[in-house]
Design an enzyme around this catalytic site. Structure first.
Site, short mmCIF file in Angstrom:
data_model
loop_
_atom_site.label_atom_id
_atom_site.label_comp_id
_atom_site.label_asym_id
_atom_site.label_seq_id
_atom_site.Cartn_x
_atom_site.Cartn_y
_atom_site.Cartn_z
N LEU A 1 30.13 -50.71 -56.33
CA LEU A 1 28.80 -51.39 -56.29
C LEU A 1 28.73 -52.22 -57.35
O LEU A 1 29.25 -51.89 -58.41
CB LEU A 1 27.66 -50.48 -56.04
CG LEU A 1 27.54 -49.38 -55.20
CD1 LEU A 1 26.41 -48.26 -55.19
CD2 LEU A 1 27.30 -50.11 -53.58
N ASP A 2 28.22 -53.26 -57.41
CA ASP A 2 27.83 -54.15 -58.79
C ASP A 2 27.10 -53.28 -59.63
O ASP A 2 26.67 -52.41 -59.25
CB ASP A 2 26.95 -55.38 -58.22
CG ASP A 2 27.76 -56.40 -57.41
OD1 ASP A 2 28.92 -56.17 -57.22
OD2 ASP A 2 26.95 -57.25 -56.76
N LYS A 3 27.19 -53.72 -61.11
CA LYS A 3 26.72 -52.86 -61.81
C LYS A 3 25.20 -52.45 -61.78
O LYS A 3 24.71 -51.42 -61.95
CB LYS A 3 26.77 -53.81 -63.34
CG LYS A 3 25.97 -53.18 -64.44
CD LYS A 3 26.23 -53.85 -65.74
CE LYS A 3 25.59 -53.32 -66.92
NZ LYS A 3 25.53 -54.34 -68.12
N THR B 1 23.36 -52.78 -59.02
CA THR B 1 23.17 -52.21 -57.71
C THR B 1 23.36 -50.56 -57.77
O THR B 1 24.12 -50.10 -58.25
CB THR B 1 24.20 -52.62 -56.62
OG1 THR B 1 24.01 -54.20 -56.48
CG2 THR B 1 23.89 -52.26 -55.19
N ARG C 1 24.48 -60.45 -51.90
CA ARG C 1 23.79 -61.41 -52.98
C ARG C 1 23.99 -62.72 -52.53
O ARG C 1 23.23 -63.52 -52.59
CB ARG C 1 23.90 -61.04 -54.25
CG ARG C 1 23.55 -59.63 -54.82
CD ARG C 1 24.40 -59.22 -56.08
NE ARG C 1 24.03 -59.89 -57.19
CZ ARG C 1 24.49 -60.05 -58.26
NH1 ARG C 1 25.54 -59.21 -58.63
NH2 ARG C 1 23.84 -60.77 -59.25
#
Length: 335
Positions: free
Chosen positions: A141-143, A145, A251
């Site tokens: 997951l993105d930082k 998120t 995103r």
């Protein structure tokens, strides 16, 4: 932590480089070590000249001066070290871990985050994971998120989970709060590539480096809030499911669809600066949460599914928008 102190290296400055700066002399004496790394070693106090710790990169050295260097491990070498980082484990057995990742936690070590990542925390909690590629991590997951991730505890489980991801049988559902009126149902099938104008961003595009990316979108709820000059802004709560797992996929796809995520500073599309008193200014990150995860257990073959409520910042935003309930999954997909 790994012992930082290594075997000392000793050099005598030759006449042909006398009067040169310390960092330049070391670059000639240690050609396999980058100038940037040598500079860091000097700044860390790991280099001495004639028994005195060197305090300046630019200090001049003379012929016959004795230089002592204590080799330091690189950030990359320290990246796979165990660090005591609190992890919210919501399920664990002999084969897998399911974790609720908080916003702000990086998954893999990289520049700027060598020892404060999910991987470092996993190695501290489960030292046996050092035997697995990427410490058992199979997706990320993105930082900023939050939400659910599965981690393998054995090589067999990791191989099976990767195959499930490749076969697109793992159900990964996300909640997102977006600007605009989302359709009841949508499907974005647009390749994603690194943005040629900005190496830190991705974009929809074509070309040899573009990768297949597919996102299913379903509308859960919609509302309006006052914007600048009391102009109403439409906001939608959507659920997204991924067929693929590209970096920044939701995103990028939501921005491309004209529905950028609330709070996203990178992919905000044409959304201008919001008034400080606007409800949408409550959240300081992209309003994106991995709410549900479904998979087939790699050992038992049992179909398993988990749901986790968003963290407090996203819950507060959703409650302010009268979106909810937030403590149970939504049923906008067929299965």
């Amino acid at each position: 932590m790994r012992e930082a102190l290594e075997e000392n290296l000793n050099f005598v400055v030759p006449e042909e480089v006398m009067g040169e700066r310390l960092d330049k002399v070391l670059a000639q004496l240690m050609p396999k070590v980058s100038r940037a790394r040598l500079k860091t070693w000097i700044e860390q106090g790991a280099v001495s000249v004639n028994g005195q710790v060197a305090d300046k990169v630019r200090m001049k050295v003379g012929a016959g001066d004795e230089i002592e260097v204590i080799e330091q491990p690189s950030p990359e070498e320290l990246a796979f070290e165990p660090v005591n980082i609190a992890l919210d484990v919501i399920y664990e057995d002999e084969a897998i871990l399911v974790i609720n990742k908080p916003a702000g936690l990086v998954v893999h070590p990289a520049a700027g985050h060598w020892d404060d990542t999910l991987l470092n925390g996993l190695l501290f909690r489960n030292p046996e994971l050092k035997l697995l590629p990427r410490a058992g991590i199979v997706h990320r997951l993105d930082k900023e998120t939050s939400g659910l991730m599965v981690v393998a505890k054995t090589l067999e489980a990791q191989t099976d989970l990767i195959r499930q991801l490749q076969a697109r049988t793992v159900k990964r559902e996300y909640w997102a709060i977006v600007h605009g009126q989302a359709p009841l149902a949508g499907f974005v099938d647009e390749p994603i590539m690194r943005d040629p104008k900005s190496p830190m961003r991705f974009c929809v595009g074509q070309g040899p480096r573009a990768k297949e990316a597919k996102t299913h979108i379903r509308l859960v709820d919609t509302t309006t809030v006052p914007g600048a000059g009391l102009v109403p802004l439409t906001v939608s709560w959507v659920a997204c499911r991924l067929d693929t797992g590209r970096t920044h996929q939701i995103r990028v796809h939501m921005q491309w669809a004209g529905l950028p995520l609330v709070g996203d500073p990178t992919y905000k599309g044409k959304i201008g600066r919001l008034p400080s008193d606007c409800l949408l200014s409550m959240i300081k990150r992209q309003a994106l949460h991995a709410s549900r995860l479904g998979l087939v257990h790699p050992v038992s073959g049992e179909s398993m599914q988990w749901f986790i409520e968003p963290p407090s910042d996203m819950v507060a935003l959703m409650q302010a928008l009268d979106f909810g309930p937030t403590d149970q999954p939504v049923s906008v997909f067929e299965n």
